[in-house]
Design a protein around this motif. Structure first.
Motif, PDB file in Angstrom:
ATOM      1  N   PHE A 204       0.896  -1.310   0.025  1.00  0.00           N
ATOM      2  CA  PHE A 204      -0.184   0.076   0.102  1.00  0.00           C
ATOM      3  C   PHE A 204       0.671   1.241   0.200  1.00  0.00           C
ATOM      4  CE2 PHE A 204      -2.774  -3.197   1.995  1.00  0.00           C
ATOM      5  CZ  PHE A 204      -3.819  -3.188   1.046  1.00  0.00           C
ATOM      6  N   SER A 205       1.455   1.319   0.888  1.00  0.00           N
ATOM      7  CA  SER A 205       2.520   2.512   1.240  1.00  0.00           C
ATOM      8  C   SER A 205       3.282   3.112  -0.139  1.00  0.00           C
ATOM      9  CB  SER A 205       3.206   2.640   2.282  1.00  0.00           C
ATOM     10  OG  SER A 205       4.000   1.250   2.380  1.00  0.00           O
ATOM     11  N   LYS A 206       3.834   1.991  -0.774  1.00  0.00           N
ATOM     12  CA  LYS A 206       4.870   2.308  -1.532  1.00  0.00           C
ATOM     13  C   LYS A 206       3.979   2.532  -2.945  1.00  0.00           C
ATOM     14  CE  LYS A 206       8.445  -0.456  -1.813  1.00  0.00           C
ATOM     15  NZ  LYS A 206       9.247  -1.605  -2.093  1.00  0.00           N
ATOM     16  N   ASP A 207       2.998   1.812  -3.080  1.00  0.00           N
ATOM     17  CA  ASP A 207       2.067   2.101  -4.351  1.00  0.00           C
ATOM     18  C   ASP A 207       1.600   3.531  -4.382  1.00  0.00           C
ATOM     19  OD1 ASP A 207       2.775  -0.181  -4.806  1.00  0.00           O
ATOM     20  OD2 ASP A 207       0.711  -0.881  -5.228  1.00  0.00           O
ATOM     21  N   GLU A 208       1.268   3.844  -3.009  1.00  0.00           N
ATOM     22  CA  GLU A 208       0.830   5.414  -2.883  1.00  0.00           C
ATOM     23  C   GLU A 208       1.715   6.365  -3.221  1.00  0.00           C
ATOM     24  OE1 GLU A 208      -1.984   6.323  -2.573  1.00  0.00           O
ATOM     25  OE2 GLU A 208      -3.069   4.869  -1.686  1.00  0.00           O
ATOM     26  N   ILE A 209       3.026   6.026  -2.965  1.00  0.00           N
ATOM     27  CA  ILE A 209       4.179   6.887  -3.151  1.00  0.00           C
ATOM     28  C   ILE A 209       4.395   6.863  -4.329  1.00  0.00           C
ATOM     29  CG2 ILE A 209       6.703   7.500  -2.841  1.00  0.00           C
ATOM     30  CD1 ILE A 209       6.384   6.449   0.000  1.00  0.00           C
ATOM     31  N   ILE A 210       4.525   5.968  -5.135  1.00  0.00           N
ATOM     32  CA  ILE A 210       4.615   5.884  -6.591  1.00  0.00           C
ATOM     33  C   ILE A 210       3.754   6.662  -7.186  1.00  0.00           C
ATOM     34  CG2 ILE A 210       5.067   4.386  -8.749  1.00  0.00           C
ATOM     35  CD1 ILE A 210       6.126   2.203  -6.772  1.00  0.00           C
ATOM     36  N   TYR A 211       2.512   6.319  -6.966  1.00  0.00           N
ATOM     37  CA  TYR A 211       1.298   6.766  -7.715  1.00  0.00           C
ATOM     38  C   TYR A 211       1.535   8.447  -7.403  1.00  0.00           C
ATOM     39  CZ  TYR A 211      -3.467   8.539  -8.627  1.00  0.00           C
ATOM     40  OH  TYR A 211      -4.603   8.972  -9.155  1.00  0.00           O
ATOM     41  N   ALA A 212       1.812   8.895  -6.088  1.00  0.00           N
ATOM     42  CA  ALA A 212       1.979  10.417  -6.019  1.00  0.00           C
ATOM     43  C   ALA A 212       2.953  11.004  -6.789  1.00  0.00           C
ATOM     44  CB  ALA A 212       2.282  10.752  -4.608  1.00  0.00           C
ATOM     45  N   GLY A 213       4.268  10.148  -7.021  1.00  0.00           N
ATOM     46  CA  GLY A 213       5.036  10.621  -7.965  1.00  0.00           C
ATOM     47  C   GLY A 213       4.788  10.721  -9.404  1.00  0.00           C
ATOM     48  N   PHE A 214       3.867   9.662  -9.893  1.00  0.00           N
ATOM     49  CA  PHE A 214       3.305   9.817 -11.237  1.00  0.00           C
ATOM     50  C   PHE A 214       2.277  10.982 -11.208  1.00  0.00           C
ATOM     51  CE2 PHE A 214       4.245   5.570 -12.054  1.00  0.00           C
ATOM     52  CZ  PHE A 214       4.721   5.775 -13.262  1.00  0.00           C
ATOM     53  N   SER A 215       1.583  11.350 -10.120  1.00  0.00           N
ATOM     54  CA  SER A 215       0.625  12.587 -10.141  1.00  0.00           C
ATOM     55  C   SER A 215       1.539  13.976  -9.903  1.00  0.00           C
ATOM     56  CB  SER A 215      -0.395  12.450  -9.301  1.00  0.00           C
ATOM     57  OG  SER A 215       0.163  11.846  -7.960  1.00  0.00           O
ATOM     58  N   LYS A 216       2.467  13.788  -9.843  1.00  0.00           N
ATOM     59  CA  LYS A 216       3.428  15.094  -9.695  1.00  0.00           C
ATOM     60  C   LYS A 216       3.176  15.780 -11.416  1.00  0.00           C
ATOM     61  CE  LYS A 216       6.947  17.641  -7.995  1.00  0.00           C
ATOM     62  NZ  LYS A 216       6.879  18.935  -8.709  1.00  0.00           N
TER      63      LYS A 216
END
Lengths: 99, 308, 545, 631
Positions: D397-409
């Motif tokens: 969960f946590s990592k995916d959220e971060i990766i997702y946040a990275g994309f949504s930059k």
């Protein structure tokens, strides 16, 4: 001529005597040179008294002679003593006045 | 008294008598020469004598300057007393003791010369600056006689100084005696003790030989000769030896002694004694060694001179 | 008039010195207890001063004042009085001395076979008497408000210090006694000469000050208070050049005393050769007189010149900070290392003083106190260690922590205090100094901050090399701290921590004094530029990009 | 309620004081005392937590003012605490994991005669760490900040008789000090800018202050964060820090202290939000460290160092997320917490393994341990699955959220970040699998150690296994709970704020991609280590491998650039001080001495030369008089 020449002469004698004091090593000779200087001074004094026409100069010369006599007496006594102690009459041998 | 002649015609206002001028120009250089002699002569005695000469000349100058009293005092006290004192001391210390001309202190000569020259020049310049054409003679100052004039001053204005100098002289005399008088701290050695320690020390036990034996004359400074004719300094007084005032023994004397020995030997029909090489000081050893190869007297003499 | 408390405070140790010195040779222990007793009496007086000192808002600047004529013809007065800084420093001195005496309890006992037959030989008595004498003079110079009176004690201090340094080395016992004696003499002479040079220049300046005042006032005076008033009322206005020359004269002396680069080289010798208590005495007490005097006299008397000199002084201070720290890293000798560390710290103090902000100067004053205590702790423990092993060379140690854990622990705490770890006193002061400096001279603040890292380096390297790792040969039997030693160190450490956690009492005393000084040099703290106007903000940003 | 906050810190502090000052009497009970006090503060934390939950989302901020610390003019530093959601999260993590690890250490340090002191240090650490997260102003935070530094110094160097340990400890402290300089300069800037450094003055006023200043502050804070969280360029200490006891590595260098940097950045959210440039730098640092750590982790044979590398890379993730601003803060913290669980679990597992293997750390000498220590294997395995992001475990969960946040930059940046993070995920899977295989699978490769003791692996005592189990549960469940209705985000929202960028790719796709690369990584590791036997001595791999083994030459770099010149500089300065500065002084003295020596010569004792001088004097006098008369 003018008595000043006596002054010049005394100056010369004085200088010669002084040089003697500086150059000679034998205490006695050195002492004689001192006497020579004194005499030169006396000559000057006498000449002055003549030039100024009063005798004070001669009085001075007189005193110088007396003092010189006293000095000679004591000085020679000292020389004798030194010679006794170190069998030499050379000033340079008495060179203990070092720091 | 020929020098006193011009003194009568004294006290001229502007210029002195030609006589005095002549006298000055004759005696002045002499006085200077004497002074130089005092400084430059190697033997103390010589310088003492030349100093005495200078002083006499100065005395004459005093007289010429109307200081009759001082002139006399100069001759009596200085040339008479002081210089004699000097000579006595010289005798005590060694008449012929000479300075070696080698200057030990570096730069001393140059400095001295520089200072002397400087002082001379300056004094000359000073006097030259102060020259005033005229001068007042001592005519009326000496009117009542020079000695009286001096006395009247001496016992009035300068009486205190006079007294003080008297005290000074007394003190000087006492001081001189104190200085030269040696206090003996330990009692004298008895003869016994002396001989004992002489033996212990292994020094020359019998009394020393007398000087002058076999010599042409028996002066105390002439060493006695050993049987082979070599002079032995032992025979000469130690003080003289210290001062290096042993008189030369001339070669003939030596030879003569040798000859006498020879003759007596032949008379008794004995074989000639060999010349022993027994000598008592290295000094004589090499000297007699030289006697064999060269026979030149005064050369020999000055060699011994050098040996001293 | 009221009881002359300051005089009493200064007099107590002086009397103690005489009494101790008078003790006959055989009664060493008596002398020790006597000295300790008198130092405690002094401490009592100092506490009384502390209590009597009014920190209220309306309180006037100099309190507990005493004033009498001393040499009337030259306008010299016996004039005492303390502001907050003085009080704090007097307290520091009075607190430290008993610990020093306790630490040096056996340092001055005559060595075995050192002429015990000779009855007049009394090193112990001398040692403690001299320490008390120094204390008296230091207290006097903290309390004097007459420039000349101050000068007298400022200089007189050198004499006992000279004998303390030259006469009592630590028993390093590494064979070569003569060599050590030579070193000690060298150090003592160096100390004396350095400080004398400064002192003489200062004397000239002091006289100059008198003349300058005599020109403008009805009669010349040495009294600080009089001069301050005259200056405030405008009667006294030094010519610019005069003021600057006088300033330089004073400053040189103080810069030598509180060693400022490049006048520092006497300190390592002096601290290295003397026994640990004396070393502490030098760096923690005597040198403080220098920094204190900068704050009180240089700034108080010559404000304009102080402004004029600030850039140079700040530069020197920065050099001292970095240079001292780097040299400390490079040292092989424990005590010299601590000495160089102190040089770096004095750099901080001077920096704070001349930053001319209330944080800077307040911090500097606190720094004087904290550095005194922290260095005392570190140096004394180092001294105990040295006295055990008989060597000052760091390389001779290792793994002490295993054989003497308590010693190592105290040493570590002392070290951490020296590198000004938060929670210890020095942190507060160092941070204040840095903030104060930064708020006016940003570049200087940043350069000084590098000292933080360097401090960590030299302390931890020292600790690592001496305390950790395998036990060095010869240290297996190393005894841990004895009761006496612990009793000396523990309170100091407690004090360091307390001042780190709750420095409030100290700041309350110091702040008013600092405000006064700032008003002397008419400087205000730079105002924060929030919100919006951001000119210096740009520089600030620029510093880092 | 507020009054409890101080107690939170006081409990472990008291423990530290007692244990360190108490002396030998406490040797027998010391460890239990320490554990107890840790537990106490955990209980207090839980109490406070529920108290907070009971309140409205807006006023979930407790604050307690103890006393005014350093008041100097405008400089008003107080000892005051502030407990909000962010702090609360940390407090729970710290006290919870902390207590567990205390428990674990009881067993782990059983045979160490200095165990009492060890627990003292641990308590000290807890106190400092709590102070760090509870402080309400930066200065007090700084105190905690250095406090944890000290604790970590003491604990890394706990086995001081080992020179390597002592050196590592020193290195850690010094490198951290560099970061601390950053923090202090940041505080200076705040003081000069805002006239204060309390959160409630600085943070609200951040918006509207010149961006340059804020960038400066931000960068300085980042520097501090880099030091504490072992981010490039100040990462070099973390690997060596593994010299410390393993439980320390688990608590300090995995779960809590190293994440303080992330806390700092998140706490200063307002500053960073207003300083985009600083944020960019934060992101870059995070991204670089992410890969750096991962690569190092792949190459290490020392199990702890490999885990340390992974820690770095995981913190890189957090840092990156924090750099994304409101997009990522919440997830940074979330990952921080989950990472706290599984990484602590991993380290404890490693510790347990070493415990059974006579402190052997080289994974190439393990192998086939799963049958010898089953519990360790199980817990380690779960944590392993969690970290590589196995679906529906916490890491996932946590990592995916971060990766997702990275994309949504958004934009190229977004793609770049996402790509990097996916690559990192693959690497993570790779090196973790490698560790797993090398340690627990394959045939046994262990040999007698130096003293010839044949290690006979055995399961660790209960006091060690229990904490591992708890952590395993945590690492399995935490993520899921947090994500339940994204409760965690909402919990943190008041502090960090929440933003949702428009991601070019959908959430699901990211998860699939992440899982995909995870599978790839695992497969890669399997092919390399699972199928063929592992050589006991590492082969000299290609250039990258060798570099990675040397921590990508970080130490060589520091040595060449900092240490060596530093040494030369100090040596040079010592010389200069001796010969130059001191030389001048002694030179002067010598000059005077020499001069007087010369002048002394003039007194040569020869009367005649004295006469010369007198005579010369006379000449001069005469000359003078004549001149006077002439003029």
């Amino acid at each position: 001529m003018n008595p000043e020449n006596y002054l010049f002469l005394s100056a010369l004698l004085f200088t010669v005597g002084a040089c003697g004091v500086l150059l000679r090593r034998n205490v006695i000779v050195l002492f004689m040179c001192v006497e020579l200087m004194l005499n030169a001074a006396n000559l000057a004094l006498v000449t002055f008294s003549r030039m100024h026409g009063n005798l004070d100069g001669q009085i001075m010369a007189f005193f110088v002679m007396v003092v010189a006599a006293a000095e000679v007496v004591v000085g020679l006594a000292i020389i004798v003593m030194v010679f006794r102690s170190r069998h030499s009459a050379s000033v340079d041998d008495a060179s203990l006045m070092k720091l | 008294m020929s020098t006193l002649a011009p003194l009568t015609s004294l006290a001229v206002e502007t210029s002195t008598s030609t006589g005095e001028a002549v006298q000055f120009w004759i005696l002045g250089p002499l006085a200077l020469a004497g002074a130089l002699g005092t400084v430059l002569l190697r033997r103390a005695v010589h310088s003492a004598l030349s100093l005495a000469g200078t002083m006499v000349i100065l005395a004459l100058f005093y007289l010429a300057n109307g200081a009759y009293f001082l002139g006399m005092v100069q001759i009596v006290v200085y040339t008479g007393a002081v210089m004699m004192l000097f000579l006595f001391v010289l005798m005590l210390v060694g008449v012929s003791a000479t300075d070696s001309l080698k200057e030990t202190l570096t730069g001393q000569r140059w400095l001295a010369a520089g200072c002397g020259l400087g002082l001379g020049v300056l004094l000359m310049a000073g006097i030259g600056q102060a020259v005033t054409g005229s001068f007042t003679g001592l005519a009326q100052a000496n009117a009542g006689g020079n000695v009286q004039g001096l006395a009247s001053l001496l016992f009035t204005r300068y009486v205190v100084a006079f007294e003080v100098t008297g005290i000074l002289l007394t003190i000087a005399a006492v001081g001189a005696t104190l200085l030269t008088h040696r206090e003996r701290v330990e009692r004298n050695k008895s003869q016994r003790e002396q001989s004992q320690e002489r033996v212990r020390a292994g020094r020359h036990v019998p009394p020393l030989p007398a000087p002058g034996v076999y010599a042409r004359h028996n002066g105390v400074d002439l060493p006695g000769l050993l049987p082979d004719g070599t002079p032995s300094e032992l025979t000469v007084n130690a003080t003289l030896r210290a001062r290096g005032q042993v008189r030369e023994v001339h070669r003939e004397a030596v030879d003569r002694v040798a000859a006498i020995e020879q003759r007596t030997a032949t008379y008794h029909g004995q074989p000639t004694p060999p010349k022993p090489k027994a000598v008592d000081s290295a000094d004589q050893a090499d000297r007699s060694a030289e006697d064999d190869n060269e026979h030149d007297g005064e050369h020999d003499g000055e060699r011994t001179e050098a040996a001293r | 008039m009221s009881f002359p408390l300051l005089t009493a405070t200064a007099l107590a140790p002086a009397i103690g010195a005489v009494a101790t010195a008078a003790v006959p040779a055989a009664r060493r222990t008596v002398a020790k207890w006597l000295a300790l007793g008198f130092s405690l009496v002094t401490l009592g007086f100092a506490l009384a001063v502390l209590l009597r000192f009014d920190t209220g808002a309306g309180a006037d600047r100099f309190q507990l004042t005493e004033s009498h004529w001393w040499i009337r013809d030259f306008g010299m007065r016996y004039e005492l009085g303390v502001d907050g800084v003085g009080v704090a420093l007097i307290a520091l001195t009075a607190v430290l001395i008993p610990f020093l005496i306790g630490a040096g309890w056996n340092d001055a006992d005559p060595v075995e076979g050192e002429a015990p037959a000779n009855r007049r030989w009394r090193p112990t008595q001398g040692f403690f008497a001299l320490i008390l004498l120094v204390e008296a003079m230091v207290i006097m110079s903290f309390a004097a408000t007459d420039v000349f009176l101050f000068y007298v004690f400022f200089e007189a201090m050198l004499i006992p210090m000279y004998f303390l340094i030259g006469g009592f080395g630590d028993r390093a016992g590494s064979g070569d006694e003569e060599g050590q004696a030579r070193q000690r003499t060298y150090a003592a002479v160096k100390f004396l000469l350095y400080n004398l040079v400064g002192g003489l220049v200062m004397l000239a300046a002091v006289i100059g000050l008198f003349v300058a005042t005599a020109d403008q006032l009805p009669e010349g005076t040495f009294s600080l208070r009089a001069i301050l008033e005259a200056r405030a009322s405008g009667d006294l206005e030094f010519a610019q050049s005069t003021e600057r020359w006088l300033f330089l004269g004073f400053f040189l002396a103080f810069a030598i005393k509180a060693p400022l680069w490049p006048l520092h080289t006497w300190l390592p010798n002096a601290m290295g050769e003397s026994t640990a208590p004396v070393a502490v005495l030098i760096t923690a007490v005597v040198d403080k007189v220098g920094t204190f005097a900068m704050l009180r006299f240089c700034l108080g008397l010559f404000p304009e010149a102080s402004h004029w000199a600030t850039p140079v002084v700040l530069t020197l201070a920065l050099v001292s900070i970095v240079y001292g720290a780097l040299l400390a890293i490079g040292q092989r000798d424990m005590k010299r290392l601590i000495a160089y560390a102190s040089i770096s710290h004095f750099g901080f103090i001077v920096l704070g003083i001349f930053a001319m902000t209330s944080q800077g100067q307040g911090g500097a004053t606190l720094y004087m106190i904290n550095h005194g205590i922290a260095t005392a702790a570190l140096m004394l423990v180092a001294g105990f260690l040295i006295s055990r092993r008989g060597s000052r060379i760091i390389a001779d140690y290792g793994g002490v922590q295993k054989t003497a854990p308590v010693l190592a622990g105290t040493f570590l705490i002392g070290g951490l205090a020296t590198l000004s770890l938060p929670g210890t006193g020095p942190f507060v002061s160092e941070f204040l100094v840095l903030v104060g400096t930064f708020s006016r001279y940003q570049v200087a603040g940043i350069v000084a901050s590098s000292g933080i890292v360097l401090a960590a380096l030299y302390v931890l390297i020292l600790y690592q090399r001496t305390m950790t790792g395998p036990v060095k040969a010869g240290l297996e039997k190393l005894p841990d701290l004895r009761v006496r030693e612990l009793a000396v160190v523990a309170p100091l450490i407690a004090l360091v921590v307390f001042l780190g956690v709750y420095p409030r009492p100290l700041t309350d005393i110091v702040n008013p004094a600092v405000e006064h000084t700032l008003s002397d040099v008419d400087r205000q703290d730079p105002a924060p530029q929030v919100p919006a106007e951001a000119d210096s903000g740009h520089e600030a940003g620029a510093e880092h990009e | 309620m507020e009054s409890l906050i101080a107690l939170l810190i006081a409990a472990p502090l008291l423990g530290a004081a007692l244990l360190l000052v108490g002396g030998r009497r406490l040797d027998r009970v010391g460890h239990w005392l320490g554990t107890l006090l840790a537990a106490v503060s955990f209980v207090l934390a839980v109490v406070l937590f529920f108290d907070l939950l009971g309140r409205e989302a807006e006023d979930r901020t407790l604050s307690q003012h103890l006393f005014s610390w350093v008041p100097v003019a405008d400089f008003q530093a107080d000892v005051a605490f502030q407990l909000d959601q962010l702090s609360m999260t940390f407090v729970l993590l710290i006290t919870g994991v902390g207590t567990l690890i205390h428990l674990y250490s009881v067993g782990y340090m059983e045979h160490d005669e200095r165990r009492r002191r060890f627990f003292g240090y641990l308590n000290l650490f807890l106190a400092a760490m709590l102070l760090l997260v509870l402080a309400d102003n930066y200065l007090l935070l700084y105190v905690g900040w250095e406090g944890v530094g000290l604790a970590s110094y003491l604990l890394i160097g706990f086995w001081q008789h080992k020179p390597s340990a002592a050196t590592a400890a020193k290195k850690a402290f010094v490198v951290n000090r560099v970061g601390d300089v950053g923090l202090s300069i940041a505080i200076f800037l705040m003081f000069t800018t805002f006239g204060s450094f309390a959160f409630d003055t600085v943070l609200p006023n951040a918006t509207g202050t010149s961006e340059a200043t804020l960038t400066g502050i931000g960068l300085m804070l980042l520097l501090a964060a880099c030091g504490k969280s072992a981010q490039v360029p100040l990462q070099s200490w973390l690997g060596d820090a593994m010299e410390g006891p393993t439980s320390v590595s688990a608590l300090i260098h995995a779960a809590t202290m190293v994440t303080a940097g992330v806390y700092l950045v998140t706490r200063s959210a307002d500053v960073f939000n207003a300083a985009p440039n600083a944020q960019t730098v934060v992101i870059t640092v995070g991204a670089v460290t992410l890969l750096f750590g991962a690569i190092v982790g792949c190459a290490k044979d020392d199990i702890k160092k490999a885990l340390a590398g992974s820690t770095m890379s995981q913190i890189g993730y957090m840092m990156l997320a924090a750099g994304l601003g409101p997009l990522g803060y919440a997830f940074a913290i979330m990952h921080l917490v989950t990472h706290g669980f599984f990484k602590a679990g991993l380290f404890l597992g490693a510790g347990s393994v070493m415990h059974g293997m006579n402190d052997e750390v080289d994974m190439r000498r393990y192998g086939g341990l799963r049958k010898h220590m089953p519990i360790t294997f199980a817990t380690f395995g779960l944590a392993y699955l969690a970290i590589i992001g196995f679906p529906y475990l916490s890491g996932f969960f946590s990592k995916d959220e971060i990766i997702y946040a990275g994309f949504s930059k958004g934009g190229g940046q977004g793609w770049l970040l996402g790509g990097v993070m996916l690559l990192g995920a693959a690497l993570t899977a790779y090196y973790m699998t490698r560790i797993m295989l090398l340690t627990f699978f394959g045939e046994k490769r262990w040999q007698p150690d130096a003293n010839g003791h044949e290690p006979h692996p055995h399961e660790s005592p209960l006091s060690m296994t229990v904490p591992m189990m708890v952590l395993a549960v945590g690492s399995v469940a935490a993520g899921f709970l947090f994500n339940l209705g994204s409760s965690f985000e909402h919990w943190l929202e008041p502090v960090t704020g929440i933003a949702h960028g428009d991601s070019p790719v959908s959430h699901g796709m990211v998860s699939i991609a992440a899982t995909g690369v995870m599978v790839i990584g695992v497969a890669g590791a399997w092919f390399q280590y699972g199928r063929r036997p592992v050589p006991v001595v590492a082969p000299t791999g290609n250039l990258l491998t060798r570099a990675a083994r040397r921590d990508l030459l970080q130490d060589d770099f520091n040595h060449a650039v900092l240490v060596q010149p530093g040494n030369y500089l100090t040596r040079g300065l010592v010389y200069v001080d001796h010969k130059g500065v001191d030389g001048v002084v002694n030179g002067t003295a010598a000059a005077f001495g020499g001069l007087s020596g010369r002048l002394r010569r003039v007194q040569n004792g020869f009367a005649r030369s004295y006469a010369v001088s007198m005579f010369g004097g006379v000449v001069l006098l005469v000359a003078a008089t004549l001149l006077m008369r002439a003029v």
